[in-house]
Design an enzyme around this catalytic site. Sequence first.
Site, PDB file in Angstrom:
ATOM      1  N   ARG A  84      59.977  40.671  43.852  1.00 20.66           N
ATOM      2  CA  ARG A  84      59.815  40.490  45.050  1.00 20.66           C
ATOM      3  C   ARG A  84      60.016  40.949  46.180  1.00 20.66           C
ATOM      4  O   ARG A  84      59.549  40.923  47.509  1.00 20.66           O
ATOM      5  CB  ARG A  84      58.680  39.427  45.129  1.00 20.66           C
ATOM      6  CG  ARG A  84      59.371  38.046  45.185  1.00 20.66           C
ATOM      7  CD  ARG A  84      58.112  36.763  46.035  1.00 20.66           C
ATOM      8  NE  ARG A  84      58.987  35.578  45.871  1.00 20.66           N
ATOM      9  CZ  ARG A  84      58.538  34.626  45.986  1.00 20.66           C
ATOM     10  NH1 ARG A  84      57.848  34.901  46.863  1.00 20.66           N
ATOM     11  NH2 ARG A  84      58.905  33.793  46.470  1.00 20.66           N
ATOM     12  N   ASP A 243      71.889  32.344  40.305  1.00 19.25           N
ATOM     13  CA  ASP A 243      70.827  33.132  40.980  1.00 19.25           C
ATOM     14  C   ASP A 243      70.072  33.599  42.040  1.00 19.25           C
ATOM     15  O   ASP A 243      69.858  34.248  42.656  1.00 19.25           O
ATOM     16  CB  ASP A 243      69.187  33.973  39.933  1.00 19.25           C
ATOM     17  CG  ASP A 243      68.118  32.207  39.642  1.00 19.25           C
ATOM     18  OD1 ASP A 243      69.216  32.180  39.000  1.00 19.25           O
ATOM     19  OD2 ASP A 243      67.378  33.029  40.136  1.00 19.25           O
TER      20      ASP A 243
HETATM   21  P1  AMP Z   1      63.068  31.940  42.746  1.00 16.54           P
HETATM   22  O1  AMP Z   1      62.745  30.285  42.182  1.00 16.54           O
HETATM   23  O2  AMP Z   1      62.025  32.017  43.936  1.00 16.54           O
HETATM   24  O3  AMP Z   1      64.175  32.136  43.268  1.00 16.54           O
HETATM   25  O4  AMP Z   1      63.525  33.015  41.870  1.00 16.54           O
HETATM   26  C1  AMP Z   1      63.032  33.063  40.654  1.00 16.54           C
HETATM   27  C2  AMP Z   1      62.553  34.166  39.915  1.00 16.54           C
HETATM   28  O5  AMP Z   1      61.168  34.755  39.817  1.00 16.54           O
HETATM   29  C3  AMP Z   1      63.168  35.800  40.747  1.00 16.54           C
HETATM   30  O6  AMP Z   1      63.407  36.975  40.210  1.00 16.54           O
HETATM   31  C4  AMP Z   1      61.998  35.988  41.737  1.00 16.54           C
HETATM   32  O7  AMP Z   1      61.786  37.230  42.142  1.00 16.54           O
HETATM   33  C5  AMP Z   1      60.665  35.956  40.538  1.00 16.54           C
HETATM   34  N1  AMP Z   1      59.399  35.454  41.448  1.00 16.54           N
HETATM   35  C6  AMP Z   1      59.020  34.455  41.922  1.00 16.54           C
HETATM   36  N2  AMP Z   1      57.688  34.748  42.604  1.00 16.54           N
HETATM   37  C7  AMP Z   1      57.242  35.318  42.564  1.00 16.54           C
HETATM   38  C8  AMP Z   1      56.248  35.902  42.760  1.00 16.54           C
HETATM   39  N3  AMP Z   1      55.186  35.533  43.481  1.00 16.54           N
HETATM   40  N4  AMP Z   1      56.045  38.156  42.128  1.00 16.54           N
HETATM   41  C9  AMP Z   1      56.571  37.877  41.523  1.00 16.54           C
HETATM   42  N5  AMP Z   1      58.307  37.460  41.159  1.00 16.54           N
HETATM   43  C10 AMP Z   1      58.426  36.191  41.388  1.00 16.54           C
HETATM   44 MG    MG Z   2      65.397  33.462  43.658  1.00 16.68          MG
END
Ligand code: AMP
Ligand code: MG
Length: 478
Positions: A84, A243
């Site tokens: 996103r 990540d």
């Molecule tokens: P995070 O835990 O927020 O670092 O996210 C882990 C992964 O999930 C990353 O690749 C984000 O880009 C993806 N991600 C989190 N929320 C969303 C969303 N609402 N739509 C698409 N991808 C998401």
């Molecule tokens: Mg992330």
Amino acid sequence: VVNQFAALGEDFFSRVEPAPLTNPKLVDVSPEASELLGINTEEHGESLVQMLNGEELPQSFDIFAMLYAGHQFGSWVPQLGDGRAMTLAQIENPAGELWELQLKGSGPTPYSRGSDGRAVLRSTIREYLCSEAMHALGIPTTRALALIDSDTPVYREEVETGAILLRMAPSHLRFGNFEVFSSRDQPQQVRALADFVLEHHRPELLDNEAPYLQLYRDVIHRTADLMSQWQAVGFSHGVMNTDNMSILGLTMDYGPFGFMEAYNPGFICNHSDQSGRYAFNQQGDIGWWNLAALGNGMLSLLDLDQAKEAIQEYKSIYQEALLTRHLAKLGLVLQREGDGQLIEDWFKILQQQSIDFTKAFRALSHFCLGSDTPEALEQLFTNSGDFRHWIERYRIRLAEETTSDAERQQQMLATNPKYILRNYLAENAIARAKQGDYSEVTKLREILSRPYEEQAENEIYAESAPAWATGISVSCSS
Ligand code: AMP
Ligand code: MG
């Protein structure tokens, strides 16, 4: 406007287009971040909203979502990527530095894995405020220029509104960018990434016979120091997956983070983290674990023994950095035997009596050898016997220092912040923003931009969470 990363080619990202939100509304703009870019946001209000909303972007923008992988809660996930977030361009500021601009919440990408590519207002406000607050505390972080709210419905546990953050950093590269290519046995891509970081961000390391090893050591040093800085202000990231770890040693991807209030070393800010993998007192070790994963990802560029030697240094670098920060928080310039014990016993008292971490250090900053213990300090402690015993040891230890009361006070007040982004303060601002009143976001941003100043008119923002708010926990759903 340039985009050096785009020149690496489509192995590393996918080109994307932002999907605008309905009826975008500007929530707040950070003047400090605007100044950094050398733009006048007051003049460009309307076009700023359009840019955040991904509308009418300059032709020169080459927009993409990055590919990466990562270890999430210790488990390998072979492909992640910006689900996103979208990189717009790099902008050269008046000082000649390049800042990479990213939108977060601007719609789906090939890496969205079935999710909507959106970010809700709540989590966007939190990332916005915390990015700028961390910067003001002096902690390396991605920055936040501005955020917009909208009328677009976004479905989480309940219906919320979609928001977009414009964040910026010299680079948003993560450990996971390296891991994805090493896991696919693509050493050329790993090398291209390392060359990119060296050339554009760490050119001083190129003057060395083993630049890749130096790059790895650079990340080790910066990460160790970053972890010590988080510990020193009571910051818990909450999702230290590889990540979410910056190759430049920046704090990034603010999700269910939290500033600790009552001192508790096992503090877990993310309620999805049942095992406490990312608890407050685990962050130093997790930094090591993540760097080991990065080392593995860079192994095609490193000599195994040298890489092992490099990461073995992490623990002492971290311990040393943490000790230095703790000493500074106590106003101790000299290092004496027994200081470690003095620090440990102070934390023991804070923990036993559930004392607010930030308030305790701030109150201690007003301690003077030349006068009685400040009342405001003494009043924080419920068991004053233990406290008085400790403060007498502290008094004796301070007498060995050569700095004056005034000098020490000045140094401690510049080290121990008065204002941090307490969860309940963020919650208050979010609750009002959901009603369409964004003024509290602005107010908090302003207060937190001067965390070491007294700000008599904002005294109440330095208070610990009221009873209604102590149970707030933050989830990953954002
Ligand atoms: P995070 O835990 O927020 O670092 O996210 C882990 C992964 O999930 C990353 O690749 C984000 O880009 C993806 N991600 C989190 N929320 C969303 C969303 N609402 N739509 C698409 N991808 C998401
Ligand atoms: Mg992330």
